[in-house]
Design an enzyme around this catalytic site. Structure first.
Site, PDB file in Angstrom:
ATOM      1  CE  LYS A  71      34.548  22.502  -0.089  1.00 55.18           C
ATOM      2  NZ  LYS A  71      35.682  21.639  -0.352  1.00 55.18           N
ATOM      3  CB  THR A  73      36.522  23.288 -10.022  1.00 57.28           C
ATOM      4  OG1 THR A  73      36.927  22.054  -9.917  1.00 57.28           O
ATOM      5  CG2 THR A  73      36.264  23.816 -11.217  1.00 57.28           C
ATOM      6  NE  ARG A  94      41.263  21.169   2.755  1.00 53.48           N
ATOM      7  CZ  ARG A  94      40.455  20.129   2.888  1.00 53.48           C
ATOM      8  NH1 ARG A  94      40.440  19.446   3.694  1.00 53.48           N
ATOM      9  NH2 ARG A  94      39.277  20.108   1.790  1.00 53.48           N
ATOM     10  CE  LYS A 105      37.208  15.168  -1.885  1.00 49.45           C
ATOM     11  NZ  LYS A 105      38.275  15.839  -2.680  1.00 49.45           N
ATOM     12  CB  ALA A 273      36.451  19.300   6.502  1.00 49.15           C
ATOM     13  CG  PHE A 301      34.245  16.788   3.124  1.00 50.51           C
ATOM     14  CD1 PHE A 301      34.021  16.172   1.899  1.00 50.51           C
ATOM     15  CD2 PHE A 301      34.858  16.130   4.219  1.00 50.51           C
ATOM     16  CE1 PHE A 301      34.556  15.075   1.696  1.00 50.51           C
ATOM     17  CE2 PHE A 301      35.615  15.332   4.095  1.00 50.51           C
ATOM     18  CZ  PHE A 301      35.540  14.770   2.497  1.00 50.51           C
ATOM     19  CG  PHE A 381      26.895  20.152 -14.519  1.00 53.01           C
ATOM     20  CD1 PHE A 381      27.323  18.802 -14.730  1.00 53.01           C
ATOM     21  CD2 PHE A 381      27.294  20.804 -13.162  1.00 53.01           C
ATOM     22  CE1 PHE A 381      28.632  18.222 -13.864  1.00 53.01           C
ATOM     23  CE2 PHE A 381      27.978  20.273 -12.406  1.00 53.01           C
ATOM     24  CZ  PHE A 381      28.741  18.965 -12.580  1.00 53.01           C
ATOM     25  CD1 TRP A 409      35.586  21.024 -14.362  1.00 53.39           C
ATOM     26  CD2 TRP A 409      34.616  21.054 -16.500  1.00 53.39           C
ATOM     27  NE1 TRP A 409      35.881  19.826 -14.965  1.00 53.39           N
ATOM     28  CE2 TRP A 409      35.204  19.889 -16.329  1.00 53.39           C
ATOM     29  CE3 TRP A 409      34.226  21.359 -17.729  1.00 53.39           C
ATOM     30  CZ2 TRP A 409      35.444  19.000 -17.159  1.00 53.39           C
ATOM     31  CZ3 TRP A 409      34.270  20.397 -18.756  1.00 53.39           C
ATOM     32  CH2 TRP A 409      34.822  19.295 -18.523  1.00 53.39           C
TER      33      TRP A 409
END
Length: 556
Positions: A71, A73, A94, A105, A273, A301, A381, A409
């Site tokens: 998210k 990214t 944030r 994480k 969140a 999230f 991906f 990415w």
């Protein structure tokens, strides 16, 4: 293949004054933290407050899985892509917490060629905002216990102290502690608790306050305990407000950094969140809207948590109106929701994709309930197949959503141009009819049940006896009209982390309810959610190091 930190460390950063100049901020309005970080001065707001607002784009996601969604990214890459299309854009994010950074994480700077930098600074101490919040929180705790020790003129009941200490680290042994052990001069013996800093009410207050005056007013309203008569005792009654504000006077100023492609990024505040409201500061978002044509922000999230709270809490409090929502997913994550093991996600499996895409379907429906147009994007991906992309694209378009593939990415802003074009098309052709999900005048139970049924898809809500009593008391205290901040695990639409996809015929279990009067919401704890996380068996901290040249390795 280079790691995220290697890519970040090889980046050629622009001086932050040049990044600021690109959006019309003069050097006199910056408070420098070295060459690549700065806070925005209070005076800047006075200069820009009458500017027309830009468009507000929220980036959210499906429920997170071990397969990864990306998210942040996507948020960073979309901002970089907007610059490629000659759009004046800012990213508003944030700040990361040290807890997950050293836990499981990792950091929160984005990834690959869609990152904000300096990555190490951001993920570690940054400009010290979290330390200031931790200090203000614990100052209030110290003043509270000192008041009890020094005669207790407010008649605080030590059995009804609700204010918790905090630490920005995952440390499960601090969840339940006993303080005051020793002799009489060491304080009153009582049970106490710690929360992680991002779950502190002061974090929420800082992120929802419009200015220093509003911050001070909110801090004064914090309910810290109840007296022997059952009446609330506030931070203002403890004469704590001024000192707490002094600790936070710089922390309330938004931080400016940049992406790998020098797109401006305001990174400020960091409530989780799953246990808080999950959005960056109102001050950063509002400032960004006055400085640029397009502001890309995110909520933590999945959309069941971050986006719901962005809409029902942040937008309600700050009178914000999102113009579009970008909903992030991956083929791998959707197949994981369809029952595929993590090690098998690289194989084409349209049957599992069809089974797992119901999670995305529910999040699309949820966002549409707020009247905001949706763009779905898949983070690409190398193992994804064209058949899988076509399946998801058709699924989304049948539900009234735009669709775009994201390759940010691997390719940075260039890989996000298709997504940026879809977002611009949506902003130009589809009108947002934003509205919150429930009215202020509903009871707390009605609000909880609205979220549980409409957003989670629950059949109903069960309340623990203690929660029933707490709701009755909170409403009697005059807080009935506040919005509700649901504390729920992030992995499932339900409060059972093991229920993937789109669960049905389940109930949400409310075990505790308390008021965050300064933040301006009521928190409902569901299931087994913890406000102080623990470390995994092999913490990320085990892989972080510093070489003899002072270069950090192992951050991700």
């Amino acid at each position: 293949m280079k790691t995220d930190i290697q890519i970040a460390q090889e980046a050629q950063m622009a001086h932050i004054k040049d990044v600021a100049a690109s959006i019309g901020i003069q050097e006199e309005d910056l408070e420098f933290y070295g060459k690549y970080k700065a806070k925005l001065s209070d005076e800047l707001w006075e200069k820009v407050k009458d500017n027309k607002d830009g468009k507000l784009v929220l980036v959210t996601a499906i429920n997170p899985t071990p397969a990864g969604e990306g998210k942040t990214t996507t948020s960073v890459g979309l901002g970089q892509a907007m610059a490629k299309l000659n759009q004046k854009a800012i990213i508003a994010l944030r700040e990361p917490s040290l807890g997950p950074c050293f836990g499981i994480k990792g950091g929160a700077a984005g990834g690959g060629y869609a990152q904000v930098v300096p990555m190490e600074d951001l993920n570690l101490h940054f400009t010290g905002d979290f330390h200031a919040i931790t200090s203000a929180n614990n100052l209030l705790a110290a003043l509270l216990d000192n008041h009890i020790q020094q005669g207790n003129s407010l008649q605080i009941d030590p059995r009804q102290v609700v204010w918790k200490r905090c630490l920005d680290m995952n440390d499960r042994v601090l969840r339940n502690v006993v303080v005051g052990l020793g002799n009489k001069m060491d304080g009153m013996v009582r049970e106490d608790h710690f929360v992680i800093t991002v779950a502190s009410e002061i974090m929420a207050i800082l992120c929802l306050a419009n200015d220093l005056h509003d911050l001070k007013e909110r801090l004064g309203r914090i309910v810290v305990a109840y007296n022997f008569a059952g009446e609330p005792v506030t931070a203002e009654q403890l004469n704590a407000t001024g000192a707490m504000t002094a600790l936070l006077k710089d922390a309330i100023k938004p931080n400016l950094i940049q992406t790998l492609e020098h797109t401006p990024a305001l990174v400020h505040g960091g409530p989780f969140a799953n246990i808080a409201h999950g959005c960056n500061s109102v001050r950063a978002t509002k400032t960004a809207l006055k400085l640029c044509d397009i502001v890309i922000t995110e909520a933590g999230f999945g959309a069941d948590l971050g986006a719901e709270k962005f809409m029902n809490i942040k937008c309600r409090s700050a009178q914000l109106k999102p113009d579009a929502v970008v909903l992030v997913a991956t083929v791998r994550a959707l197949k994981y929701n369809g029952g595929v093991a993590k090690n098998d996600l690289g194989e084409e499996n349209l049957e599992a994709l069809a089974k797992g895409i119901v999670n995305l379907e529910k999040h699309i429906e949820n966002v549409q309930k707020f009247g905001v147009p949706v763009v779905v994007t898949l983070n690409s991906f190398v193992t994804d197949t064209e058949a899988e992309y076509k399946f998801v694209k058709k699924f989304c378009e049948e539900r009234g959503c735009e669709f775009a593939l994201s390759e940010v990415w691997a390719r940075g802003g260039e890989g996000g141009v298709a997504l940026a074009e879809k977002v611009l098309e949506t902003l130009n052709t589809k009108e947002s009819h934003f509205h919150t999900l429930y009215k202020d005048e509903l009871s707390l139970k009605e609000k909880i049940e609205t979220i549980a049924k409409e957003i989670y898809g629950a059949s109903g809500v069960e309340y623990a006896p203690a929660a029933e009593k707490q709701i009755t008391k909170i409403e009697a205290m005059g807080f009935k009209e506040l919005p509700v901040c649901m504390a729920k695990n992030q992995y499932s639409l339900s409060d059972d982390a093991a229920l993937l996809g789109r669960p049905e015929n389940f109930k949400i279990h409310i075990r505790e309810v308390y008021v965050s009067a300064g933040a301006g919401f009521v928190v409902a704890l569901t299931g087994a959610i913890m406000t102080m996380p623990g470390l995994p068996k092999v913490p990320a901290a085990n892989g972080i190091d510093v070489n003899t040249e002072g270069q950090i390795t192992g951050l991700f």
